[in-house]
Design a protein around this motif. Structure first.
Motif, PDB file in Angstrom:
ATOM      1  N   LEU A  59      34.076  83.548  55.352  1.00  0.00           N
ATOM      2  CA  LEU A  59      32.773  82.727  55.148  1.00  0.00           C
ATOM      3  C   LEU A  59      31.994  82.911  54.027  1.00  0.00           C
ATOM      4  CD1 LEU A  59      31.799  80.734  58.651  1.00  0.00           C
ATOM      5  CD2 LEU A  59      33.443  80.576  56.602  1.00  0.00           C
ATOM      6  N   LEU A  63      32.591  81.757  49.940  1.00  0.00           N
ATOM      7  CA  LEU A  63      31.559  81.519  48.933  1.00  0.00           C
ATOM      8  C   LEU A  63      30.962  81.808  47.520  1.00  0.00           C
ATOM      9  CD1 LEU A  63      28.189  81.252  51.290  1.00  0.00           C
ATOM     10  CD2 LEU A  63      29.947  79.503  50.285  1.00  0.00           C
ATOM     11  N   ARG A  66      33.531  80.348  45.526  1.00  0.00           N
ATOM     12  CA  ARG A  66      33.026  79.586  45.523  1.00  0.00           C
ATOM     13  C   ARG A  66      31.873  79.383  43.210  1.00  0.00           C
ATOM     14  NH1 ARG A  66      29.136  75.695  46.505  1.00  0.00           N
ATOM     15  NH2 ARG A  66      29.611  73.072  46.055  1.00  0.00           N
ATOM     16  N   VAL A  87      36.396  76.422  62.589  1.00  0.00           N
ATOM     17  CA  VAL A  87      35.418  77.243  61.722  1.00  0.00           C
ATOM     18  C   VAL A  87      34.873  76.772  60.511  1.00  0.00           C
ATOM     19  CG1 VAL A  87      34.796  79.670  60.305  1.00  0.00           C
ATOM     20  CG2 VAL A  87      36.093  79.084  63.391  1.00  0.00           C
ATOM     21  N   ILE A  90      32.571  73.929  61.500  1.00  0.00           N
ATOM     22  CA  ILE A  90      31.275  74.784  62.316  1.00  0.00           C
ATOM     23  C   ILE A  90      29.975  74.912  60.612  1.00  0.00           C
ATOM     24  CG2 ILE A  90      29.803  76.470  63.250  1.00  0.00           C
ATOM     25  CD1 ILE A  90      33.073  76.215  64.901  1.00  0.00           C
ATOM     26  N   ALA A  91      30.556  75.615  59.752  1.00  0.00           N
ATOM     27  CA  ALA A  91      30.014  76.253  59.140  1.00  0.00           C
ATOM     28  C   ALA A  91      29.618  75.062  57.589  1.00  0.00           C
ATOM     29  CB  ALA A  91      30.628  77.553  58.256  1.00  0.00           C
ATOM     30  N   PHE A  93      31.661  73.434  55.834  1.00  0.00           N
ATOM     31  CA  PHE A  93      32.117  74.219  54.680  1.00  0.00           C
ATOM     32  C   PHE A  93      33.251  72.659  53.894  1.00  0.00           C
ATOM     33  CE2 PHE A  93      32.665  79.061  53.619  1.00  0.00           C
ATOM     34  CZ  PHE A  93      31.700  78.844  53.942  1.00  0.00           C
ATOM     35  N   LYS A  95      31.815  70.235  54.066  1.00  0.00           N
ATOM     36  CA  LYS A  95      31.167  69.399  52.998  1.00  0.00           C
ATOM     37  C   LYS A  95      31.278  70.156  51.204  1.00  0.00           C
ATOM     38  CE  LYS A  95      28.668  67.139  56.359  1.00  0.00           C
ATOM     39  NZ  LYS A  95      29.226  67.302  57.413  1.00  0.00           N
ATOM     40  N   LEU A  96      31.015  71.612  51.228  1.00  0.00           N
ATOM     41  CA  LEU A  96      31.051  72.566  50.654  1.00  0.00           C
ATOM     42  C   LEU A  96      33.025  72.666  49.593  1.00  0.00           C
ATOM     43  CD1 LEU A  96      28.948  75.346  51.617  1.00  0.00           C
ATOM     44  CD2 LEU A  96      28.243  73.283  49.864  1.00  0.00           C
TER      45      LEU A  96
END
Lengths: 101, 175
Positions: A59, A63, A66, A87, A90-91, A93, A95-96
Motif C-alpha cells: 500500500l 502511495l 501516486r 485490503v 480496508i485501507a 484505497f 477512494k484514492l
C-alpha cells in the motif's frame, strides 16, 4: 514474484503488472518499473490480476507511485483479486485510486 | 480474557503449533510464506491461504520492525523519501541482527459448538511499543503508518495486545 513493465503502442499508457506476492521485497523492482522508464505517458495501469496478496508495505508503494506521478497521469488499479480488493478497501484505497474490475 | 476465565469456558484446543524464530529466520525472504504454508498444511486450511499470508505479513512486520529492530513508523512519513529510508534502514539493521527471538504460537480452538477459530500469538523479545497510543491514532487516508494494524483489525475477529506491546494475539474465524 515479479514486476513486468509494458508500454502501449501509442506510448500514452504504461502498465506495471505485479505477479505473485506484493510486499516490501518488491520495493526496488516496483519503483524501477515507473521511475526508470522515461516518459510515463498519460495513464499508469497497475495490473493486479496475478497478485496473490498485498500487505501494508505494498500500500505504501502505491502511495509512492501516486506521489511520483502527481497530476501528470491517471493511475488505474486493474483487476484485483477479491482478497487484494479487500485490503484496498480496508485501507480506503478505493477512494484514492480508480479501480477497474 | 484472564487465565481464570480461560479455565472456566469450554474452549477446546485441538492443535497447537509453535515456532521459535531466530535472527536468521527473521532475515529470510520466505519467512511469511513458510509460516502461512505450514499453517495451511498443519491445520488443513486452503481457502484461507491468502488471508493467512496477509495476517502473517502484518504480524511479522510489526514484530520485526518495531519490536526487534526498534524502528519507528513515523520515519515513513518524514520527508518525501521517508518510506524508502525506512525500508533501507530495515534491511541494514536486519542484516546486522545477531541475537533476536520471536515466538509464534498457532492454536486451533473451538468454544462449544461455535465456529472454530485460529488464535495466532506473536511475541517479540524487544522493547515493545506504546500500543495504547498507536491504537488511538486515527489512520489517515494518506499516512503510511498504522495501516498494518488496520488491516489486522479487519481481517481478524479480535486483535489484542499484551505485555508492554511486545505480544499480539489475533483470532481468525474458520467458517
Amino acid at each position: 514474484m515479479s514486476v513486468i513493465f509494458e508500454r502501449s503502442e501509442n506510448g500514452e499508457e504504461i502498465t506495471v503488472s505485479v505477479e505473485g506476492r506484493f510486499d516490501y521485497r518488491l520495493y526496488e523492482s516496483f519503483k524501477a518499473s515507473y521511475s526508470d522508464v522515461g516518459d510515463i505517458g498519460r495513464q499508469v495501469n497497475v495490473d493486479l490480476s496475478s497478485t496473490e496478496y498485498m500487505d501494508s508495505s505494498a500500500l505504501g508503494m502505491l502511495l509512492m507511485l501516486r506521489e511520483h506521478v502527481g497530476r501528470a497521469a491517471k493511475i488505474l488499479l486493474k483487476n484485483p483479486t477479491p482478497d487484494v480488493m479487500r485490503v484496498l478497501t480496508i485501507a480506503n484505497f478505493d477512494k484514492l485510486f480508480a479501480i477497474e474490475s | 480474557m484472564s487465565p481464570e476465565q480461560n479455565l472456566l469456558d469450554d474452549t477446546v484446543v485441538s492443535r497447537i503449533r509453535c515456532w521459535d524464530l531466530t535472527a536468521e529466520d527473521l532475515r529470510s525472504d520466505e519467512l511469511v510464506s513458510s509460516l502461512a504454508e505450514s499453517v495451511c498444511r498443519d491445520f488443513q486450511l486452503d481457502l484461507q491461504r491468502p488471508v493467512l499470508y496477509m495476517i502473517f505479513s502484518e504480524l511479522m512486520s510489526n514484530a520485526i520492525d518495531h519490536g526487534v529492530l526498534g524502528l519507528a513508523s513515523s520515519m515513513k512519513e518524514s520527508g518525501s523519501d521517508g518510506f524508502e529510508r525506512f525500508l533501507k534502514t530495515r534491511q541494514q539493521r536486519l542484516s546486522e541482527l545477531d541475537l533476536a527471538r520471536v515466538a509464534v504460537v498457532v492454536e486451533h480452538r473451538q468454544i462449544d459448538d461455535r465456529a472454530p477459530h485460529l488464535r495466532i500469538t506473536v511475541t517479540d523479545f524487544g522493547p515493545g511499543f506504546d500500543y495504547v497510543r498507536v491504537c488511538r491514532e486515527p489512520v489517515g487516508l494518506m499516512t503510511l503508518h498504522g495501516r498494518g494494524l488496520a488491516i489486522l483489525r479487519h481481517l481478524c475477529s479480535s486483535v489484542r495486545h499484551r505485555g508492554n506491546g511486545n505480544c499480539i494475539e489475533v483470532e481468525f474465524l474458520l467458517d
